[in-house]
Design an enzyme around this catalytic site. Structure first.
Site, PDB file in Angstrom:
ATOM      1  N   HIS A  35      -3.600   6.922   3.228  1.00  0.00           N
ATOM      2  CA  HIS A  35      -4.008   5.572   2.685  1.00  0.00           C
ATOM      3  C   HIS A  35      -5.096   5.241   2.969  1.00  0.00           C
ATOM      4  O   HIS A  35      -5.760   5.512   4.678  1.00  0.00           O
ATOM      5  CB  HIS A  35      -2.923   4.517   2.990  1.00  0.00           C
ATOM      6  CG  HIS A  35      -3.409   3.206   2.773  1.00  0.00           C
ATOM      7  ND1 HIS A  35      -3.666   2.813   1.697  1.00  0.00           N
ATOM      8  CD2 HIS A  35      -3.402   1.878   3.660  1.00  0.00           C
ATOM      9  CE1 HIS A  35      -3.991   1.502   1.412  1.00  0.00           C
ATOM     10  NE2 HIS A  35      -3.743   1.150   2.535  1.00  0.00           N
ATOM     11  N   CYS A  57       0.584  -1.392  -0.244  1.00  0.00           N
ATOM     12  CA  CYS A  57      -0.041  -0.088   0.093  1.00  0.00           C
ATOM     13  C   CYS A  57       0.908   1.273   0.061  1.00  0.00           C
ATOM     14  O   CYS A  57       0.441   2.311  -0.349  1.00  0.00           O
ATOM     15  CB  CYS A  57      -1.142   0.040   1.170  1.00  0.00           C
ATOM     16  SG  CYS A  57      -2.009  -1.482   1.397  1.00  0.00           S
ATOM     17  N   ASN A  81     -10.099  -0.431   0.631  1.00  0.00           N
ATOM     18  CA  ASN A  81      -8.729  -0.436   0.470  1.00  0.00           C
ATOM     19  C   ASN A  81      -8.285  -1.129  -0.807  1.00  0.00           C
ATOM     20  O   ASN A  81      -8.129  -2.249  -0.961  1.00  0.00           O
ATOM     21  CB  ASN A  81      -8.025  -1.297   1.715  1.00  0.00           C
ATOM     22  CG  ASN A  81      -6.382  -1.285   1.791  1.00  0.00           C
ATOM     23  OD1 ASN A  81      -5.748  -0.838   1.024  1.00  0.00           O
ATOM     24  ND2 ASN A  81      -5.916  -1.744   2.816  1.00  0.00           N
TER      25      ASN A  81
END
Length: 328
Positions: free
Chosen positions: A255, A115, A285
């Site tokens: 994020h 990520c 996500n």
């Protein structure tokens, strides 16, 4: 930062058409909408079609970014794709994308930092441009996490979605562009978030398939504690390196993993919700795609104006983390 000033001169995003809602997940695993929203803030996520690979998602985002920059594929010197879901082990997804775009002049490679990958890639691209080696670099965060998600595991299947975000980096005028970067890793935390099967350690076999080793494994509580700590740390370090204070932040682009993690970062940075871009309720996500997609949407919505001071921050498997400060 020394050298040629470098900034984002074009931005783009792509998310698949199919929407997977919390209500649909209720029919697949033992969960419910209220529990998912209260624990994560996620209400729905996008799912790539069966015939869509990561390079396909990246291609649409790249086209939008190039158009936004007023450039063509021939103008690109380098393509970096940050992903943990490449089309295949090799050739790289970046090389596949290079061919799709017709960017025959560009070098190309993939980057694996989960990520955090997009910001890792942006840092690398910025250095290439700042020192004069390249002029235009396309950086893409793209992942098809639905392809590696175990939809019998209620702890992970509620979290992940698919998408791609792209940025064209190039020279910008003095006083603008990236002001600092922070990259970090803690390999000791690798076992907390991983896919064990399919690599040279555990090659694909009947045993790895039966053991569901080709799906995401995550120790959620430990990753959550890491994220709460590291997001604030990385953002503060990036601000210090840039000589900026918390009250100078115009917009935080975090994020998009969990609303509670984002809220912790806001508290740490003394920011109100109106100074943060949040879209995880619609996308979940998306790994490396989360930060660039959130930035692209912030620009689309007019929340980013010339001269604004932005902080971008992420964390992911590895374990890794990254942050950047940027004057738009």
């Amino acid at each position: 930062m020394n050298g040629i000033p470098v900034g984002i001169i074009g931005i783009g995003k792509y998310v698949p058409e199919r929407i997977l809602t919390n209500q649909e997940l209720e029919t697949m695993v033992e969960t419910n909408d209220e529990w998912i929203v209260s624990r994560t803030g996620i209400r729905e996520r996008r799912i790539a079609a069966s015939d869509q690979a990561t390079s396909d998602l990246a291609y649409y985002a790249a086209q939008e970014a190039l158009k936004n920059a007023g450039l063509t594929a021939d103008d690109l010197d380098l393509i970096i794709v940050a992903t943990v879901t490449p089309d295949m082990a090799f050739p790289s997804t970046a090389c596949i994308l290079q061919d799709k775009l017709g960017a025959s002049r560009a070098a190309a490679f993939d980057l694996s930092a989960a990520c955090s990958g997009f910001l890792y890639g942006v840092n690398i691209a910025s250095n290439f441009i700042s020192n004069g080696a390249y002029k235009h670099v396309l950086v893409i965060g793209a992942d098809s996490l639905s392809k590696i998600t175990d939809y019998t595991d209620r702890n992970t299947c509620i979290l992940f979605g698919d998408g791609a975000g792209a940025a064209v980096l190039g020279p910008v005028k003095e006083g603008h562009g990236f002001r600092s970067f922070v990259l970090g890793a803690d390999g000791a935390g690798g076992p907390l978030l991983k896919i064990a099967g399919g690599g040279s350690r555990c090659p694909a076999s009947q045993e790895t398939v039966e053991g569901r080793m080709h799906y995401i494994y995550m120790e959620g509580s430990e990753v959550f504690k890491f994220a709460v700590r590291i997001m604030g740390n990385a953002a503060e370090e990036a601000l210090e390196k840039a000589g900026m204070s918390k009250d100078e932040i115009d917009l935080l682009i975090p994020h998009q993993a969990n609303l509670r993690i984002i809220q912790s970062s806001l508290n740490r940075l003394n920011l109100t919700a109106d100074k943060c871009m949040i879209n995880l309720d619609r996308y979940g996500n998306m790994s490396a795609a989360s930060v660039p997609v959130a930035l692209a949407e912030a620009v689309e919505q007019g929340r980013v104006q010339e001269g604004d001071r932005l902080v971008l921050v992420g964390f992911g498997g590895g374990l890794t983390w990254a942050a950047a400060t940027l004057i738009w």
